[in-house]
Design a protein around this motif. Structure first.
Motif, short mmCIF file in Angstrom:
data_model
loop_
_atom_site.label_atom_id
_atom_site.label_comp_id
_atom_site.label_asym_id
_atom_site.label_seq_id
_atom_site.Cartn_x
_atom_site.Cartn_y
_atom_site.Cartn_z
N GLY A 100 0.85 -1.08 -0.02
CA GLY A 100 0.09 -0.05 0.09
C GLY A 100 0.92 1.39 -0.11
O GLY A 100 0.30 2.28 0.15
N PHE A 101 2.32 1.22 -0.19
CA PHE A 101 2.86 2.30 -0.17
C PHE A 101 3.12 2.92 -1.78
O PHE A 101 3.02 2.17 -2.49
CB PHE A 101 4.26 2.08 0.37
CG PHE A 101 4.98 0.99 -0.44
CD1 PHE A 101 6.01 1.29 -1.34
CD2 PHE A 101 5.14 -0.38 0.18
CE1 PHE A 101 6.53 0.35 -1.94
CE2 PHE A 101 5.78 -1.29 -0.65
CZ PHE A 101 6.52 -1.02 -1.55
N THR A 102 3.51 4.11 -1.74
CA THR A 102 3.74 4.58 -2.87
C THR A 102 5.25 5.59 -2.67
O THR A 102 5.28 6.57 -2.24
CB THR A 102 2.79 5.84 -3.35
OG1 THR A 102 1.43 5.12 -3.44
CG2 THR A 102 3.13 6.44 -4.74
N TYR A 149 6.33 8.36 5.09
CA TYR A 149 6.67 9.45 5.97
C TYR A 149 6.08 8.92 7.44
O TYR A 149 4.89 8.86 7.49
CB TYR A 149 5.94 10.75 5.38
CG TYR A 149 6.43 11.09 4.19
CD1 TYR A 149 7.41 12.17 4.07
CD2 TYR A 149 6.06 10.69 2.91
CE1 TYR A 149 8.03 12.37 2.76
CE2 TYR A 149 6.42 10.97 1.80
CZ TYR A 149 7.30 11.74 2.02
OH TYR A 149 7.98 12.21 0.34
N VAL A 150 6.97 9.56 8.51
CA VAL A 150 6.33 9.05 9.81
C VAL A 150 6.27 10.06 10.74
O VAL A 150 7.44 10.99 10.59
CB VAL A 150 7.11 7.97 10.24
CG1 VAL A 150 7.02 7.82 11.85
CG2 VAL A 150 6.72 6.52 9.61
N SER A 202 2.30 7.84 6.75
CA SER A 202 1.58 8.17 5.54
C SER A 202 2.62 7.91 4.31
O SER A 202 3.74 7.33 4.54
CB SER A 202 1.34 9.91 5.31
OG SER A 202 2.51 10.58 5.54
N THR A 203 2.03 7.86 3.09
CA THR A 203 3.07 7.47 1.92
C THR A 203 2.58 8.36 0.84
O THR A 203 1.50 9.08 0.68
CB THR A 203 2.77 5.92 1.66
OG1 THR A 203 3.58 5.71 0.67
CG2 THR A 203 1.11 5.78 1.30
N GLY A 204 3.60 8.44 -0.18
CA GLY A 204 3.50 9.26 -1.25
C GLY A 204 4.91 9.66 -1.95
O GLY A 204 5.84 9.41 -1.25
N SER A 263 -3.47 12.84 6.25
CA SER A 263 -3.58 11.59 5.70
C SER A 263 -2.61 10.73 6.24
O SER A 263 -1.97 9.69 5.75
CB SER A 263 -3.19 11.83 4.24
OG SER A 263 -4.09 12.45 3.48
N ARG A 264 -2.01 11.23 7.41
CA ARG A 264 -1.13 10.21 8.27
C ARG A 264 -1.88 9.76 9.28
O ARG A 264 -2.56 10.30 10.32
CB ARG A 264 0.07 11.35 8.89
CG ARG A 264 1.39 10.49 9.12
CD ARG A 264 2.29 11.22 9.86
NE ARG A 264 2.46 12.76 9.25
CZ ARG A 264 3.09 13.12 8.21
NH1 ARG A 264 3.76 12.52 7.51
NH2 ARG A 264 3.07 14.43 7.99
#
Length: 573
Positions: free
Chosen positions: A292-294, A298-299, A345-347, A355-356
């Motif tokens: 599910g990551f892109t 980010y954390v 979150s991811t992107g 979105s985190r």
């Protein structure tokens, strides 16, 4: 179901599409007379038994399954066929076929789902509702509860004098000679008064004030709920009982991990973690690779403060991720944190805190992101203020044992030793004894941490420990063992190992219930002082509801924090 009307049964036939009322009446009377003239027979119990038991006698045949089958079988009987004219019989048969389509109830049986979908059945409902609600309060049950007055509790402490090596008071040499002169002038005096006496000793001490706080929870039962529940459960009684236990459980958590604000003399808020770093690596063992990551992950993290809250968010850290990898999140936890909570979150770029999403918590400084990344739940954007400390609250056992006045704090950030089980506690015992000659009574652990300690004892390869697996005279075997006492290798005293049901994983306070000082004027190291102990209030009825509240006012006191300590950051095995 009502019988069909005569006009429906006899009012039409292929030979006579339109019949007069007189003809319909005649045909109906003919049917009734035929039925009345049929022979009847009363069957006794012996004949029924003979027919079914011996296979002879009366042949009952198959019972009709519904109204339509009953009428059809009757019309097929030889007596009806002989007594009625062919026109009347054909008319009745035709009418039944038409009613079969128009009125399906003619074809229905009475079953668990017919004629009502939920069935004509009773409900086997057992009353009352089952209370599957754990409610242990070991601290509340154990700690002395004493009477307080006013708005705060105060006491004075002599923390050291010459020779104790405590309280920051230095030792002096007591040797004197005939010419020894010591200044005995009052403190602050400008003149000197020298006498031939030994040197004066010194003291250290401080005042301690612990502010009281008020606590309350409430519940309400609407009239409709109370009265509709009659015959099943007394809902109002359930409300009062639940309110009582809820108050006790919340106080238990306050006693364990509550934190008051610094403005009232307590420890105050826990800072956010620092040094957040992410490391992507190949999934190993039972780990599940991230999905599910892109591009990047980010954390942000917060310091966990147990059940009552968390710190503000840390700064963000990020790392690139590829298929088959997991991500280790590490940070530096501040004093007082029971662990860390992680938001991810991811992107291709950071999508922001909205979105985190919350990914979990641990009781040490490392968290591994694996499996599917969360895409819903608690967003980091909801963490807008610190919730680790409360104005209407006090410091609990865990914050005091990990605070600046504690006698010993060690953040392991590792699993417990397998080569020398219990060595972490032995180090703590030695440090506490060296500092104030403390001799602790017990240590509290989370269930999984106690299991880890017991497993370390069973799996270590040294010959220092021996366990026996017992077998009874048949085939039963007692398997397993548990650590219930750690012998303090400094003092020789047994320190009880206890599981606290609400202890955050990774934390183990070391507690002294009493002091090894017979004239300390401290009968109990820990005490609860209440201006008003727990009470219940039933409010006057001002609306269509029965409303209740609990209330208590008090605080937890620790007279000797330095005689207590903690081991934190125990990594889950």
């Amino acid at each position: 179901m009502p019988l069909p009307k005569a006009q429906t049964l006899f009012g039409y036939s292929p030979e006579a599409p339109e019949l007069s009322k007189a003809e319909v009446s005649r045909r109906f009377d003919e049917l009734m007379a035929t039925i009345d003239s049929l022979p009847t027979r009363h069957v006794g119990a012996s004949e029924v038994a003979q027919a079914f038991g011996e296979g002879r006698g009366i042949d009952f045949g198959a019972r009709p399954g519904n109204a339509f089958e009953a009428l059809t079988k009757a019309l097929d009987g030889p007596d009806i066929a002989k007594a009625m004219s062919s026109d009347a019989l054909a008319s009745v048969t035709s009418a039944l076929e038409a009613l079969k389509a128009e009125q399906p109830d003619l074809m229905k049986d009475i079953t668990p789902s017919s004629p009502i979908g939920t069935g004509l059945v009773a409900y086997d409902l057992e009353a009352p509702a089952k209370m599957l609600t754990p409610r242990p309060t070991p601290l509340r049950n154990r700690l002395p509860r004493k009477k307080g007055i006013g708005l705060s509790h105060q006491f004075k402490v002599i923390s050291g004098f010459t020779g104790t090596a405590t309280g920051g008071v230095a030792n002096i040499h007591p040797g004197i000679g005939d010419t020894t002169q010591t200044n005995f002038a009052p403190s602050g005096a400008s003149n000197a008064l020298y006498y031939a006496r030994g040197p004066k000793i010194s003291y250290a001490g401080y005042d301690k004030t612990v502010a009281y706080s008020q606590f309350s929870v409430s519940d309400a039962v609407t009239w409709s709920a109370q009265y509709a529940g009659q015959g099943y459960q007394d809902v109002r009684q359930l409300s009062r009982t639940s309110l009582l236990y809820s108050s006790m459980l919340l106080e238990e958590r306050m006693l364990l991990m509550g934190r008051g604000t610094s403005g009232r003399g307590f420890l105050g808020a826990v800072a956010a973690p620092t040094g957040v770093a992410l490391t992507a690596r190949t999934a190993a063992g039972s780990e599940v690779a991230l999905s599910g990551f892109t591009t990047n992950v980010y954390v942000k993290v917060t310091s966990d403060a147990g059940d009552f809250g968390q710190s503000v968010l840390s700064t963000a850290a990020n790392v690139g991720v590829t298929a088959g990898q997991v991500v280790d999140v590490t940070c530096v936890l501040p004093a007082g944190a029971t662990g860390v909570r992680v938001y991810v979150s991811t992107g291709a770029s950071d999508p922001g805190d909205a979105s985190r999403w919350y990914a979990g918590r641990v009781g040490y400084n490392t968290f591994t992101l694996q499996g599917a990344l969360p895409t819903s739940g608690v967003a980091a954007s909801t963490i807008t203020a610190d919730t680790t400390a409360y104005t209407n609250g006090y410091d609990g056992i865990l914050p005091i044992c990990t605070g600046p006045d504690s006698g010993y704090v060690n953040r392991l950030n590792a699993v417990l030793s397998n080569t020398n089980p219990g060595s972490e506690w032995q180090t703590a015992f030695a440090a506490l004894y060296d500092a104030v000659k403390a001799d602790p009574d017990r240590t509290l652990l989370n269930g999984s941490d106690r299991k880890q300690l017991s497993d370390a004892l069973k799996t270590n390869s040294s010959s220092n420990y021996r366990m026996t697996i017992t077998q009874d005279q048949l085939t039963g075997v007692t398997l397993g063992d548990v650590v219930n006492t750690i012998i303090n290798e400094v003092t020789g005293k047994g320190v009880a190992v206890e599981v606290h049901p609400w202890m955050p994983q990774g934390n183990a306070p070391i507690i002294s219930d009493t002091l090894p000082l017979p004239d300390s004027e401290v009968s109990d190291v820990w005490s609860v002082f209440n201006v008003q102990d727990l009470l219940g209030v039933d409010w006057p009825v001002t609306q269509f509801a029965f409303e209740s509240s609990s209330y208590w006012m008090g605080a937890l006191l620790c007279y000797a924090p330095a005689w207590n300590g903690a081991i934190t950051g125990i990594k889950k095995a």
